[in-house]
Every structure is written in structure tokens, then in C-alpha cells.
Write an enzyme that holds these catalytic residues in place. Structure first.
Site, PDB file in Angstrom:
ATOM      1  CG  ASP A 295    -103.727 -43.951 104.575  1.00  0.00           C
ATOM      2  OD1 ASP A 295    -103.895 -43.047 105.418  1.00  0.00           O
ATOM      3  OD2 ASP A 295    -104.666 -44.619 104.108  1.00  0.00           O
ATOM      4  CD1 TRP A 296    -101.159 -42.958 111.315  1.00  0.00           C
ATOM      5  CD2 TRP A 296    -102.113 -40.959 111.075  1.00  0.00           C
ATOM      6  NE1 TRP A 296    -100.995 -42.285 112.486  1.00  0.00           N
ATOM      7  CE2 TRP A 296    -101.576 -41.045 112.384  1.00  0.00           C
ATOM      8  CE3 TRP A 296    -102.764 -39.786 110.709  1.00  0.00           C
ATOM      9  CZ2 TRP A 296    -101.670 -40.015 113.321  1.00  0.00           C
ATOM     10  CZ3 TRP A 296    -102.869 -38.758 111.631  1.00  0.00           C
ATOM     11  CH2 TRP A 296    -102.317 -38.874 112.918  1.00  0.00           C
TER      12      TRP A 296
END
Length: 763
Positions: A295-296
Site C-alpha cells: 500500500d502507499w
């Protein structure tokens, strides 16, 4: 004659078997060819080019124009041209994705196309209800429909990879991201997750209308402590194996092309760096062949977790654990090649990651046509098409849940000249779109006001008063909402209108930016002056129908006590007003059921129906010493699976074909369901199981099957289920599925609380 028929049948069976074998051979050949193409390409790649495939960057400028001046912009441009960026996110539109792809195809040595990802959660430009709402339909085929429409629109705009579905199970309505999932139950979440995967990916990933799905967030993100986003998670293996993992396993079995890591720690290890989750279970036990994206910045955030010393250490731990692609973490690009050269990371580990990424790109057909998704004409014709909008309307109205309908005040009459519509959300054309709205056009939804006006047609005598403003700022995804708690302007007008009306429709709930990522709340009651408005209106008119528009369960005990009717509509998407009017005026009979329990107060959270019993689950000694609150009931306001209709259903004659079952056998269950009202209606018949005693304590009940059936007025149907060892098994602490002998209880009903029951025994 019989001999002839037998010969024909035999010939048909042989032909069918031959065709099946032929199809399987074709599939194997295609797979082998893809694998060979991957290996051929991999053998030609330099170390730096391999690392580049593991790097995902977000767009920092409009790709259809030159990048702004600055070292960072020039560096990104140079990396793309050199083929050292495997994927980009937030590049949207056929022209922009084509321009970005041209940078690679016209400048890089090996011309490996990029894959373009985007958060297409519940629609691309045509918005469907938020996923929590779609789940309330209890129709996986609607999840598949919504994601297939979203895929058609997104792929027409150049996107070939979505960061969906989110299949995190959560018991805590305070967590803002519950709007992205299917609720509190792993079985239903698994059904919905697999359906989303099928909808996004279609029959063949190479189809230009198909896109790669991404099951997220792997794993346990929905169990964040305190319901606070990005928080740590502290659960045992029993919860992990039996509640968290089943929906992810279903997505893997459905062929999801990618998985995404979660932000949280699990047993003290960030999920992004967990070889147990990624290597042992996902890629090992499940045999997942796609790739895993962080994820980011979740790789670099392992430093903040206190698990990695620096970016170099984070890169080493993540790649070894099985994280194949670094989304904006700035770890793989600067350090991965160095780690391989130093021997800290085996090149075989890197090759495995690159091999997985390349395989998905080949399966998408990007090597055969890098620009297949960059069709501006298809983009123009597909976005917000009438067909897509009609699909959104259909899904929306089937997601609504009727929570209360005293004295059958609903449905309303279109000819009633004294209907009042009140509330700031009633004329809001933006909140119905929901959060995580991809490329939805701001203020493009059909408002409740517009929908009711259109439904009433020429006889339209609908009168509207906005009442006090709900929020005081101009919100967007990155801002904190400010609620109006002091300006009562518009209150008197609303009360005056209510006083001279037969019935009042009040639209209350949440602005769409109160839910989603980063939108956790300590108090899930209604914000602003909404309850003040409700109380003022209620003083002059008791005939109040509440349309509840929100992205999470909300605590509304006073509304339940005083409103005549409550219709839960979630954030229903582009066609919100029309779908709501369809139900309010009876053109569609609501049939949705809750997939998250509604608490009486926020203090009950986390709350879920499938809880474990305790040693003191009831007040059997008539003392204070039992598991309860002293100021609130234990039970939810509305339980999981709950939802009313404009008709009534009666359950009877629950029958089991045997009181005993051998592990290799099954039990057939029958129940009679009758529509006792004067309207046709649909009912979700739900089956739950309790394992009364086991080597690991089991929940008081677990959903194991459901059927949504249409019954005409007065009609009676026999609904049948079959229970096998699969439904009766659970995972032990070694992640082995086991079935133990003993007593079981089967429950069947219209929600998790109100059920008929019977017992049987596994021998």
C-alpha cells in the site's frame, strides 16, 4: 430405441469430454507460452531493469503536457524513459495513459509496457453504492455487475489495474474504511470479494474491457485497535484464520491477479514485511501466482513501526517477505540493486517478484498492444452511458435496508399534496456519490429532491426546506470536515413546513467525506444540528420518514424510538435520488439486509453477531457479576442480517433429514417461508451454524449459507440447504481445516437474531 439413445448419449459425453480436454490443453498451452515469454524477457534484463519493474510511482504532472521544472520531475521522467518504472498510479484518461506509455515504448531498451493502477472502488465515473451498501443487497451478482461496469469505464480511460476489492472484515463501525468492504462476516465478504474479482477481470484478462483486480488489505487491517485507521492490530490466530483470511482465500481462488499489503502490524510484524502472510500462506499454501503490491509507502513506513532501521533495511525485509512492488515507498528504486549486488538479497528473490509482475502484464495483453486501453472514442461513449446509469440505479435500490416502518407509513403516495422534504442532504448532489469516487464528476448525483420531484411528475406538489447547513466548509478528500453546531438558520422554515404537512421525509446521516480512509470517528452519532432539527420537526409532526444516508453503521437510538420509518440508503451513487424515490413510492419493494450490526451507542463498538460466548454470558445468578454494560444493553439496535419489507414473511417447519451426520456425508435442511402480506417481496433466507463444543471455542453462530427468494403475495416456498463438512469445519492454530465430532445447532431466519433452530450431531 433405448440403445440408440444410449449410444447418442455416450457419443455426446465423449465429445464433451474431448472438447473439455481440448479447452484445457489450449489453456495449458497459453499458460506455457506466457511463462516462456516471461522467462525469455527476464533473461535479457539487466539488474537495474529488473528493479524498475518493482517500482510504482504516482503521476506528478499531467502526462499530456511537459513536466514542471524541478529535479524530482526530471528524475521521474528519466526513470520512465529508461524503463525503470514498472507501474504508475493516478494517471487517468485515454490520452494521458497513452502519452505515459509512449515514454516507455519509444525510449526504453526493452520496451516493457507499464501497468496503470487506480482506486476504482465502486465505479469509475458512473458511481454505484459504496461496497458496504452493495453487500446489503446480499446479491454477489450485483457486486459483479457493478465491477464489470466500472471495468468497462476504467479500461476505456486507460486504466488496467484497480486497487479493489477491499475484503477486510471489520467489527468496528468507528473505522472509516468499513464503507469499502462487505461488513462483519467473513462468509459474505468472501462471496462478495470473489464476485468483484470476476466482474473486474471478466472471463479473460486480455479482454480490453477487463482489468486486473487487487484483493486488499492483506491482512487484518479491519481489526485496527480502537477503530483508528493505520493503527496496530492485536488478534490471535483463531481470528486471523477464521475471520480475516477466508475472504482473501476466496479472491485468490477466484483468480485475483494481485494482492495489496495492509498498513498494520500483525503479531508485531508489519504485514508488508510478513513472510508468514506472504510467503507461507499466500504464495505457499494458497499457491497464489500473481504479484503483491505494497500500500502507499507501507514499505518505508516499516521504519516508523520500529521494524526497519532505514529505507535500505525496509527494502531488504519487504522483498524477502514477498512484497513484489513498492508503491511510492522510495525503497526499492534506490536500494534493491545494491542489496542484490552485495548478496544481502538473492537475485532469485528479485527474479520471482519480476516474473510475477511480467506475467500479469502479458496476461493483460500489454506486450501485444501497449495502447489497447487508450481508446479516446471508447472512453467518450462508455463513460456515464445510459446503460451504466440504469445499472447503477438497479444496484442502488436493491442495496437499501428498511429499518423501521411503523403503521406502514411507507410507501408514500405520489399524489399526496402535503409531503415535505427536509434536510441539507436532501438537495446534496455530491454526498450521494460517496467517498473513493474515482473520476466521478462533483455534484453529478441525482439528489433526493430531484428524484422525488421526477417520480411525482406533473402532480408534483413536493415542498422542500433545507434546514440548517450540515457542514460549514467546502470539503474535499484531503480536508477535515467542519460541522455546523451553532447556526440555526433555516430551522424555523423547516419546522413551519413540517407543521402544515401530512408526512415529512427527512434526509439525515453523513457527508460522504466522513467515511473512507483516514476518516475514523470516536463518535458515530449524527453530526452537526441534525438531531436538533429532527427534534424540532418531531414536536410539530410525528409522521417522519427518515432517509438515512451514510457510509457506516451509525448510532441512532432516538431516531429508532421516534421516527415512523427509517430507510437506510448508504451513499447510493450517481442515480441516488431516482433509486430512493423508487423505494419511497413503492415502485420497488426494499429487500436489503444489514451486513454490519448497528450499535445503540458508540461505546458498544466493536460489535458483531458472531462473537464468542463467555463464562458469564447471561445473568444466571441474578447479580451484577456477568458480562454486560451497566448503562446500555449488550444487543445491537439492529442486528446483522436485519431488514424489513413492505410485506411480511413467516418462517415455519424447519426440518433436518437426519439428526446425525458422518463427516463424509451431508445434512439437508428445509424450511417453509411464506409471504403473509399483500405485496410481492424478496426475502434473504439466512442459515447459521453453531458448533456447541470444540477444541477451540466457536462463535455463538456463523453464517454458512443464504438464499434471496422472491415470493408473491400469499405464496409459500420450501427453501432447501445442504450442509457438508466444509460448513462445519474450522481452522485450528496450525491453519488446518478440521471437523470435530459433537453437537451442532442450525438456525434459519430472516436475520441473525430471529431464527428457528434445530440440533444434529456429527458422529
Amino acid at each position: 430405441m433405448k440403445k440408440v439413445l444410449l449410444l447418442v448419449a455416450a457419443a455426446f459425453i465423449l465429445m464433451a469430454a474431448s472438447m473439455l480436454e481440448s479447452c484445457q490443453e489450449v489453456h495449458v498451452k497459453e499458460s506455457d507460452q506466457t511463462d516462456q515469454r516471461v522467462e525469455d524477457l527476464l533473461s535479457k534484463m539487466t539488474l537495474e531493469e529488473k528493479v524498475g519493474q518493482t517500482v510504482q510511482l504516482t503521476s506528478r504532472w499531467e502526462m499530456t503536457g511537459p513536466p514542471p521544472a524541478g529535479n524530482n520531475m526530471q528524475h521521474q521522467l528519466d526513470e520512465i524513459k529508461a524503463g525503470r518504472v514498472g507501474s504508475m498510479l493516478n494517471v487517468t484518461g485515454a490520452n494521458a495513459t497513452r502519452a505515459a506509455q509512449e515514454l516507455v515504448m519509444e525510449n526504453s531498451r526493452l520496451k516493457i509496457p507499464m501497468i496503470f493502477g487506480y482506486d476504482v472502488i465502486h465505479g469509475y465515473q458512473t458511481m454505484f453504492p459504496v461496497p458496504l451498501g452493495i453487500a446489503a443487497s446480499w446479491e454477489p451478482e450485483l457486486a459483479e455487475l457493478s465491477s464489470s461496469v466500472a471495468a468497462r469505464e476504467a479500461t476505456a480511460a486507460g486504466i488496467n489495474w484497480t486497487f479493489a476489492p477491499m475484503v477486510d472484515v471489520s467489527h468496528d463501525a468507528r473505522w472509516g474504511r468499513v464503507m469499502e468492504g462487505a461488513g462483519e462476516d467473513p462468509f459474505l465478504a468472501a462471496q462478495m470479494g470473489a464476485a468483484y474479482v470476476h466482474g473486474f477481470q471478466g472471463e479473460n484478462l486480455a479482454d480490453k474491457e477487463s482489468m486486473a483486480a487487487c484483493a486488499k488489505h492483506y491482512a487484518a487491517y479491519g481489526f485496527a485497535n480502537g477503530g483508528r485507521d493505520y493503527n496496530s492490530v492485536d488478534i490471535g490466530t483463531n481470528t486471523l484464520f477464521n475471520n480475516v483470511l477466508p475472504p482473501f482465500k476466496a479472491c485468490s481462488d477466484a483468480g485475483a491477479a494481485t494482492f495489496m499489503n495492509s498498513f498494520n502490524t500483525l503479531n508485531g510484524v508489519p504485514a508488508t514485511g510478513s513472510s508468514f502472510l506472504l510467503r507461507d500462506i499466500l504464495k505457499g499454501k494458497w499457491g497464489f501466482e500473481g504479484f503483491v503490491v505494497s500500500d502507499w509507502a507501507s514499505i518505508s513506513e516499516m521504519i516508523d513501526h520500529g521494524y526497519a532501521a532505514d529505507h535500505r533495511d525496509a527494502a531488504e525485509k519487504a522483498i524477502k517477505a514477498g512484497s513484489d512492488m513498492d508503491m511510492e515507498g522510495n525503497c526499492y528504486a534506490p536500494y534493491l540493486a545494491e542489496l542484490v549486488k552485495s548478496g544481502a538479497v538473492s537475485e532469485d528473490v528479485l527474479d520471482d517478484a519480476v516474473r510475477r509482475i511480467l506475467k500479469v502484464k502479458f496476461e493483460l495483453g500489454l506486450f501485444d498492444d501497449p495502447y489497447k486501453y487508450c481508446d479516446s472514442l471508447r472512453e467518450k461513449n462508455e463513460l456515464l452511458s445510459q446503460e451504466n446509469l440504469e445499472a447503477a440505479r438497479k444496484v442502488a435500490r436493491r442495496s437499501f435496508v428498511l429499518l423501521k416502518n411503523e403503521n406502514q407509513i411507507l410507501p408514500l403516495s405520489k399524489n399526496d399534496s402535503k409531503i415535505a422534504l427536509i434536510g441539507a442532504l436532501a438537495s446534496d448532489k455530491d454526498s450521494p456519490l460517496g467517498s473513493w469516487r474515482a473520476k466521478a464528476i462533483k455534484n453529478s448525483a441525482v439528489s433526493v429532491l430531484e428524484g422525488m420531484q421526477a417520480a411525482m411528475g406533473e402532480s408534483n406538489t413536493l415542498r422542500f426546506a433545507k434546514g440548517p447547513e450540515y457542514v460549514t466548509n467546502d470539503p474535499n478528500f484531503h480536508s477535515e470536515l467542519e460541522f455546523n453546531n451553532s447556526d440555526y438558520s433555516g430551522m424555523d422554515e423547516a419546522v413551519a413546513l413540517a407543521k402544515k404537512s401530512n408526512v415529512v421525509v427527512m434526509v439525515l446521516g453523513e457527508n460522504c467525506f466522513q467515511t473512507a480512509e483516514g476518516r475514523s470517528q470516536a463518535d458515530i452519532g449524527l453530526k452537526g444540528l441534525q438531531m436538533d432539527l429532527f427534534r424540532a420537526v418531531h414536536q410539530v409532526n410525528k409522521n417522519i420518514v427518515v432517509v438515512l444516508m451514510n457510509g457506516r453503521p451509525v448510532a441512532i437510538p432516538e431516531l429508532d424510538e421516534k421516527a415512523m420509518a427509517i430507510l437506510e440508503v448508504w451513499h447510493p451513487g450517481s442515480m441516488a435520488g431516482h433509486a430512493i424515490a423508487d423505494v419511497l413510492f413503492g415502485d420497488y419493494n426494499p429487500a436489503g439486509k444489514l451486513t454490519m450490526s448497528f450499535p445503540r451507542s458508540t461505546g458498544q463498538c466493536p460489535l458483531h453477531y458472531d462473537h464468542l460466548s463467555t463464562g458469564r454470558s447471561g445473568n444466571k445468578y441474578n447479580t451484577v457479576f456477568w458480562s454486560h454494560y451497566t448503562d446500555e444493553a449488550n444487543e445491537p439496535l439492529y442486528p446483522f442480517g436485519y431488514g424489513l419489507s413492505y410485506t411480511d414473511f413467516e418462517y415455519s417447519m424447519l426440518q433436518l433429514d437426519s439428526s446425525e451426520m458422518k463427516p463424509e456425508a451431508s445434512i439437508r435442511i428445509k424450511v417453509e417461508v411464506k409471504n403473509t402480506g399483500d405485496r410481492d417481496g424478496e426475502e434473504v433466507v439466512q442459515l447459521y451454524i453453531r458448533d456447541v463444543h470444540a477444541s477451540i471455542a466457536q462463535p455463538v453462530k456463523k453464517l454458512k449459507a443464504f438464499r434471496k427468494v422472491l415470493l408473491k403475495a400469499g405464496e409459500n416456498k420450501t427453501i432447501e440447504f445442504e450442509i457438508t463438512s466444509k460448513e462445519l469445519s474450522f481452522y485450528n492454530s496450525d491453519y488446518e481445516s478440521i471437523l470435530e465430532a459433537g453437537k451442532f445447532v442450525v438456525y434459519v431466519g430472516g436475520n441473525s437474531r430471529d431464527c428457528l433452530w434445530a440440533e444434529f450431531e456429527v458422529k
